[in-house]
Design an enzyme around this catalytic site. Structure first.
Site, PDB file in Angstrom:
ATOM      1  N   HIS A 132      28.186  -5.665  22.543  1.00  0.00           N
ATOM      2  CA  HIS A 132      27.085  -4.762  22.210  1.00  0.00           C
ATOM      3  C   HIS A 132      25.770  -5.540  22.245  1.00  0.00           C
ATOM      4  O   HIS A 132      25.772  -6.772  22.253  1.00  0.00           O
ATOM      5  CB  HIS A 132      27.281  -4.154  20.816  1.00  0.00           C
ATOM      6  CG  HIS A 132      27.169  -5.181  19.726  1.00  0.00           C
ATOM      7  ND1 HIS A 132      28.215  -6.022  19.385  1.00  0.00           N
ATOM      8  CD2 HIS A 132      26.121  -5.531  18.935  1.00  0.00           C
ATOM      9  CE1 HIS A 132      27.817  -6.832  18.422  1.00  0.00           C
ATOM     10  NE2 HIS A 132      26.547  -6.569  18.131  1.00  0.00           N
ATOM     11  N   HIS A 162      19.855  -9.535  23.391  1.00  0.00           N
ATOM     12  CA  HIS A 162      20.873 -10.305  24.116  1.00  0.00           C
ATOM     13  C   HIS A 162      22.233  -9.688  23.817  1.00  0.00           C
ATOM     14  O   HIS A 162      22.359  -8.828  22.943  1.00  0.00           O
ATOM     15  CB  HIS A 162      20.856 -11.776  23.672  1.00  0.00           C
ATOM     16  CG  HIS A 162      21.300 -11.936  22.258  1.00  0.00           C
ATOM     17  ND1 HIS A 162      20.444 -11.752  21.195  1.00  0.00           N
ATOM     18  CD2 HIS A 162      22.514 -12.212  21.723  1.00  0.00           C
ATOM     19  CE1 HIS A 162      21.109 -11.920  20.067  1.00  0.00           C
ATOM     20  NE2 HIS A 162      22.377 -12.200  20.361  1.00  0.00           N
TER      21      HIS A 162
END
Length: 178
Positions: free
Chosen positions: A121, A37
């Site tokens: 990220h 995620h």
């Protein structure tokens, strides 16, 4: 207490491409598809009432759908040793704007603002002192890139820590609109 965070789920083809990059760092704990995620705001441990207030406040966040692409890899370090490798995303500005709005909603619920700079990220692996070097992985995947993809919602997740790492359960889904 509930351990929660706001994040973005990734499309299946993006998860598949990330899973294909995983390997080559001895002792690394690679993320599973269910763990991949993009975190927007880690909130942490809160009691159920505060979690409910946050869930309501996040419903007021309004931004249009976001189009991003994977771009490169990197690592986080602690005490001079790598502790995580990640895939970067571009452009970062729309994600940073969404992060700020989510942070403002969380602050309105009585929690302190995010203290760290936001770097969008996707964590690929976590390392400990026994893990091997990351240099070859970072070199091999420096050119990591994906086609652009659009995300049209974000999710409030509950995080539960366990022996195999964290497991994430969606609590509420919020459409991106604006």
């Amino acid at each position: 207490m509930l351990r929660i965070f706001a994040g973005l789920a990734l499309p299946g083809q993006i998860m598949s491409s990330l899973l294909a990059t995983m390997g080559g760092i001895p002792g690394a704990r690679w993320q599973s598809a269910e763990q991949l995620h993009l975190t927007l705001r880690f909130i942490g441990d809160v009691d159920r009432r505060v979690a409910e207030d946050i869930a309501l406040a996040l419903g007021q966040v309004s931004v249009p759908p976001i189009t991003i692409a994977l771009s490169g890899v990197g690592q986080f370090e602690s005490r001079g040793r790598p502790n995580a490798v990640w895939a970067g995303v571009r452009p970062q500005a729309p994600l940073a704007a969404l992060h700020r709005k989510i942070d403002q909603a969380v602050v309105r619920c009585g929690l302190p603002p995010e203290g760290r700079a936001y770097l969008p990220h996707v964590t690929l692996a976590r390392m400990n002192a026994a893990s091997g070097a990351t240099d070859l992985f970072l070199e091999t995947h420096a050119g990591l890139a994906s086609p652009p993809f659009t995300l049209d919602h974000f999710i409030l997740f509950e995080s539960r820590l366990g022996h195999g790492g964290a497991s994430y359960t969606p609590v509420e889904r919020y459409p991106l609109r604006g």
